[in-house]
Scaffold this motif. Structure first.
Motif, PDB file in Angstrom:
ATOM      1  N   LYS A  27      22.237  78.442  56.679  1.00 53.75           N
ATOM      2  CA  LYS A  27      20.927  79.606  56.620  1.00 53.75           C
ATOM      3  C   LYS A  27      19.783  79.220  56.142  1.00 53.75           C
ATOM      4  N   VAL A  28      19.058  80.172  56.958  1.00 52.76           N
ATOM      5  CA  VAL A  28      17.615  79.919  56.489  1.00 52.76           C
ATOM      6  C   VAL A  28      17.073  81.486  56.138  1.00 52.76           C
ATOM      7  N   ASP A  29      16.636  81.631  54.953  1.00 57.67           N
ATOM      8  CA  ASP A  29      16.308  83.163  54.704  1.00 57.67           C
ATOM      9  C   ASP A  29      17.281  84.247  54.878  1.00 57.67           C
ATOM     10  N   ASP A  30      18.471  83.572  54.508  1.00 55.82           N
ATOM     11  CA  ASP A  30      19.951  84.491  54.582  1.00 55.82           C
ATOM     12  C   ASP A  30      20.070  84.788  55.995  1.00 55.82           C
ATOM     13  N   ARG A  31      19.696  83.975  56.719  1.00 58.45           N
ATOM     14  CA  ARG A  31      20.010  84.213  58.139  1.00 58.45           C
ATOM     15  C   ARG A  31      20.829  82.832  58.891  1.00 58.45           C
ATOM     16  N   ILE A  32      21.785  83.138  59.646  1.00 58.29           N
ATOM     17  CA  ILE A  32      22.511  81.798  60.248  1.00 58.29           C
ATOM     18  C   ILE A  32      21.475  81.198  61.211  1.00 58.29           C
ATOM     19  N   VAL A  33      21.443  79.952  60.997  1.00 58.35           N
ATOM     20  CA  VAL A  33      20.692  79.172  62.080  1.00 58.35           C
ATOM     21  C   VAL A  33      21.106  79.142  63.336  1.00 58.35           C
ATOM     22  N   ARG A  34      20.329  79.355  64.245  1.00 56.66           N
ATOM     23  CA  ARG A  34      20.825  79.448  65.614  1.00 56.66           C
ATOM     24  C   ARG A  34      19.796  78.634  66.317  1.00 56.66           C
ATOM     25  N   ALA A  35      20.429  78.181  67.850  1.00 59.59           N
ATOM     26  CA  ALA A  35      19.473  77.552  68.702  1.00 59.59           C
ATOM     27  C   ALA A  35      19.669  78.005  69.962  1.00 59.59           C
ATOM     28  N   SER A  36      18.661  77.952  70.915  1.00 58.91           N
ATOM     29  CA  SER A  36      18.851  78.231  72.379  1.00 58.91           C
ATOM     30  C   SER A  36      18.905  76.747  73.009  1.00 58.91           C
ATOM     31  N   ILE A  37      19.934  76.556  73.711  1.00 57.92           N
ATOM     32  CA  ILE A  37      20.046  75.261  74.167  1.00 57.92           C
ATOM     33  C   ILE A  37      20.200  75.246  75.696  1.00 57.92           C
ATOM     34  N   ASP A  38      19.790  74.324  76.630  1.00 53.72           N
ATOM     35  CA  ASP A  38      19.865  73.997  77.777  1.00 53.72           C
ATOM     36  C   ASP A  38      21.329  73.809  78.242  1.00 53.72           C
ATOM     37  N   VAL A  39      21.787  74.387  79.188  1.00 56.46           N
ATOM     38  CA  VAL A  39      23.310  74.079  79.837  1.00 56.46           C
ATOM     39  C   VAL A  39      22.996  74.163  81.392  1.00 56.46           C
ATOM     40  N   PRO A  40      23.633  73.372  82.120  1.00 57.43           N
ATOM     41  CA  PRO A  40      23.722  73.470  83.453  1.00 57.43           C
ATOM     42  C   PRO A  40      23.775  74.987  84.055  1.00 57.43           C
ATOM     43  N   ALA A  41      22.935  75.453  84.926  1.00 59.98           N
ATOM     44  CA  ALA A  41      23.072  76.799  85.685  1.00 59.98           C
ATOM     45  C   ALA A  41      23.970  76.554  86.776  1.00 59.98           C
ATOM     46  N   GLU A  42      24.969  77.573  86.732  1.00 56.22           N
ATOM     47  CA  GLU A  42      25.979  77.585  87.371  1.00 56.22           C
ATOM     48  C   GLU A  42      26.497  79.099  87.878  1.00 56.22           C
ATOM     49  N   GLU A  43      27.095  79.619  88.901  1.00 57.02           N
ATOM     50  CA  GLU A  43      27.567  80.794  88.982  1.00 57.02           C
ATOM     51  C   GLU A  43      28.910  81.169  88.203  1.00 57.02           C
ATOM     52  N   LEU A  44      28.856  81.910  87.298  1.00 56.18           N
ATOM     53  CA  LEU A  44      29.931  82.048  86.489  1.00 56.18           C
ATOM     54  C   LEU A  44      30.914  83.360  86.755  1.00 56.18           C
ATOM     55  N   LEU A  45      32.223  83.258  86.579  1.00 60.56           N
ATOM     56  CA  LEU A  45      33.203  84.384  86.373  1.00 60.56           C
ATOM     57  C   LEU A  45      33.242  84.814  85.045  1.00 60.56           C
ATOM     58  N   PRO A  46      33.592  86.091  84.872  1.00 57.11           N
ATOM     59  CA  PRO A  46      33.842  86.634  83.253  1.00 57.11           C
ATOM     60  C   PRO A  46      34.813  85.522  82.680  1.00 57.11           C
ATOM     61  N   GLY A  47      34.524  85.426  81.453  1.00 58.21           N
ATOM     62  CA  GLY A  47      35.278  84.381  80.718  1.00 58.21           C
ATOM     63  C   GLY A  47      34.471  83.716  79.367  1.00 58.21           C
ATOM     64  N   PRO A  48      33.493  83.019  79.731  1.00 57.71           N
ATOM     65  CA  PRO A  48      33.092  82.409  81.020  1.00 57.71           C
ATOM     66  C   PRO A  48      33.916  81.421  81.691  1.00 57.71           C
ATOM     67  N   ARG A  49      33.886  81.576  83.068  1.00 60.71           N
ATOM     68  CA  ARG A  49      34.772  80.687  83.761  1.00 60.71           C
ATOM     69  C   ARG A  49      33.931  79.894  84.925  1.00 60.71           C
ATOM     70  N   GLY A  50      33.660  78.684  84.703  1.00 60.63           N
ATOM     71  CA  GLY A  50      32.677  77.874  85.623  1.00 60.63           C
ATOM     72  C   GLY A  50      33.322  76.765  86.361  1.00 60.63           C
ATOM     73  N   TYR A  51      32.749  76.047  86.782  1.00 63.58           N
ATOM     74  CA  TYR A  51      33.122  74.862  87.685  1.00 63.58           C
ATOM     75  C   TYR A  51      33.789  73.636  86.943  1.00 63.58           C
ATOM     76  N   ARG A  52      33.443  73.550  85.473  1.00 65.00           N
ATOM     77  CA  ARG A  52      34.083  72.520  84.724  1.00 65.00           C
ATOM     78  C   ARG A  52      34.656  73.164  83.458  1.00 65.00           C
ATOM     79  N   VAL A  53      34.359  74.155  82.946  1.00 68.55           N
ATOM     80  CA  VAL A  53      34.763  74.807  81.780  1.00 68.55           C
ATOM     81  C   VAL A  53      35.261  76.311  81.967  1.00 68.55           C
ATOM     82  N   VAL A  54      36.593  76.555  81.763  1.00 65.50           N
ATOM     83  CA  VAL A  54      37.082  77.996  81.570  1.00 65.50           C
ATOM     84  C   VAL A  54      37.532  78.326  80.493  1.00 65.50           C
TER      85      VAL A  54
END
Length: 577
Positions: A27-54
């Motif tokens: 944590k920093v300033d009592d907040r969980i450190v988070r990040a915004s990361i790049d992932v391959p764009a794909e069309e997802l079903l709820p889950g998320p369910r994609g072409y490699r990860v479900v």
């Protein structure tokens, strides 16, 4: 040709998703450190369910199926991140964020492997998609299962704090744990026989490489690195005293799964593993304590991380101070990211330069040195020297089959190429088998045993200067089944005395063939079946180890062992008692 959005322009290839950058304890300033990361764009079903990860959010302990996460489609507007501004309480409690977290990190690690190897990478299990269960069971464990085609992540209650309060610890919120388990699934796809009983090094390599990938991939997240250095999210400068070797080695950057480690042990700051703190110069390789795969894997992690630390400190020495002994924070983070990125790329690419069976740490070291020399001949930052020195500190030396500089010997023998077709050799197992069969004597494969080409994979590797290296990687395996008596009498292999002469034993040999862009063989990296005394000793040592460990009767598929190994490592048995 127009795409579905009515334009000839390409669709976006990536999207950004929020994750917990390391785990909820950072944590920093009592907040969980988070990040915004790049992932391959794909069309997802709820889950998320994609072409490699479900993601399948079923909890076996509670017998509950949680509401799936739904991520927006890029075909209907801009890709949105539903948790970009979410408070910490939501990140910790909302199963939909937990699903997004495991999906995003798993896809990021997969993309990192594909970038380094220059090709698509398949999972070790059957099918194109890997299931991920973020709340699989109430247990301090996480593991990969080939049979179930899944990654399982558990959860458990923490030790009481000073006010006697507890909280739920979710392994699916630890970047290190997710990256570690995803690496198991990828490595199983690249080298499926590394899960078979062999030697202490081969089992330890699975654990060690998974830790290396988890720890080095963190350095691509600048907010995490900044927070770990001095507990601050921003600021233009950083005190040089915080960049000393011991201070950096003690930081959270080099500790694996802080929250899980301290909550399972009840000791604050006690990470699940902190391999870089192993003292160099001891005879770890022959130490009985370091025959267990997690402990032995720490030797590989320690050598890799100490190499990274040497390189990072060397690069930082070229950066001057600005005022009052302080350095530019952004340059410090950037130099760490560059060093970690290059070493991680080496670590992944070296898999292609390893034999497909009976892997040793020495083989992997030679693979690291060779693949880096192929892509970066000059080594201006001293990566290869750092690796040689730090592996030596833990009793690991290049393979005895390597050249004086530790790299694999190039193949200069005359081969028969006229009976195979270049284009087919790039992708066809049958065509490569024809090459192996025609050249079996030159390749020193011999005339005994069953030979099978397991994979043929074209690769495109890009060097830091933009230089492109095109190669084709092929694996072949040789299998021989003989009785213990035949092995003793006909092949002069030392078989443990307790094994009856009539008992059938299965021996493996095999090699990796590296072809250049013209279809010419550059390297044969092999552990032969029974070619010479060294091979016979290796087979005898393997049988002795398996006999002692009770593994001779184990089925070939040992992926279920990940569950038992990781649970034992967690210490849950001691805690329950």
């Amino acid at each position: 040709m127009r795409n579905v959005k009515g334009t000839r322009h390409s669709l976006r290839s990536s999207r950004q998703l929020s994750i917990i950058a390391q785990d909820p304890s950072v944590k920093v300033d009592d907040r969980i450190v988070r990040a915004s990361i790049d992932v391959p764009a794909e069309e997802l079903l709820p889950g998320p369910r994609g072409y490699r990860v479900v993601v399948v959010d079923y909890d076996a302990t509670a017998n509950a199926l949680y509401q799936p996460a739904s991520l927006s489609s890029g075909l209907e507007g801009e890709y949105a991140d539903p948790f970009q501004e979410a408070p910490d309480e939501t990140l910790l409690s909302d199963p939909r964020f937990h699903a997004q977290n495991v999906y995003a990190i798993a896809m990021r690690i997969l993309a990192r492997f594909e970038f380094a190897l220059g090709r698509r990478v398949q999972w070790g299990c059957e099918g194109h998609q890997l299931n991920i269960l973020p709340h699989a069971f109430a247990e301090p464990n996480a593991f990969y299962s080939r049979d179930d085609r899944s990654l399982f992540f558990g959860y458990f209650e923490s030790f009481p704090d000073k006010q006697d309060n507890t909280h739920t610890v979710f392994s699916c919120l630890s970047h290190d744990v997710i990256a570690h388990e995803t690496t198991h699934a990828i490595l199983d796809g690249l080298r499926s026989r590394y899960l078979e009983p062999s030697s202490p090094d081969q089992g330890a390599f699975h654990e060690g490489l998974a830790d290396v990938v988890a720890l080095l991939s963190i350095f691509a997240l600048p907010d995490v690195v900044s927070a770990a250095l001095d507990g601050m999210a921003g600021g233009a400068l950083i005190d040089q005293a915080l960049l000393e070797r011991d201070t950096l080695a003690n930081s959270v950057l080099f500790r694996l799964a802080d929250e899980m480690g301290q909550e399972m042990s009840g000791v604050r700051g006690c990470a699940l593993r902190h391999s870089i703190k192993l003292s160099p110069g001891k005879n770890y390789m022959d130490d009985p304590e370091y025959q267990e795969v997690h402990k032995r894997g720490e030797l590989l992690v320690a050598a890799m991380l100490r190499s990274f630390l040497d390189i990072w400190i060397s690069r930082l020495s070229r950066i001057g101070t600005i005022v009052n002994g302080q350095k530019d924070r952004s340059l410090v983070i950037e130099e760490g990211a560059r060093a970690a990125d290059h070493l991680l790329t080496m670590a992944i690419r070296a898999i292609d330069y390893c034999p497909p069976i009976d892997l040793s740490f020495s083989d992997y070291l030679s693979a690291l040195l060779t693949v880096d020399r192929e892509v970066v001949p000059d080594d201006r930052y001293g990566y290869r020297d750092a690796l040689l020195a730090n592996f030596k500190d833990f009793g690991i030396f290049p393979s005895k089959r390597a050249a004086a500089d530790g790299t694999w010997l190039r193949c200069d023998d005359e081969m028969i190429y006229s009976r195979t077709h270049f284009d087919s050799m790039l992708r066809d197992n049958e065509e490569v088998f024809r090459f192996v069969w025609e050249n079996r004597r030159t390749l020193k494969i011999g005339d005994i045993g069953y030979i099978e080409v397991q994979s043929v994979r074209p690769s495109v590797r890009i060097a830091p200067d933009g230089f492109v290296l095109r190669e084709t990687i092929a694996e072949y395996v040789q299998v021989l089944t003989v009785t213990a008596g035949e092995l003793r009498q006909d092949f002069n292999v030392d078989v443990p005395d307790g094994i009856k002469s009539w008992r059938p034993l299965r021996l493996l040999g095999g090699g990796t063939l590296i072809f250049d862009e013209y279809g010419q063989l550059k390297y044969q990296i092999a552990n032969h079946l029974l070619k010479d005394r060294g091979d016979k000793k290796r087979q005898g040592d393997r049988l002795a180890y398996l006999w002692k460990q009770g593994l001779l009767d184990t089925k070939n598929d040992r992926t279920g062992d990940f569950s038992a190994l990781h649970l034992a490592r967690s210490g849950v048995q001691e805690r329950a008692g």
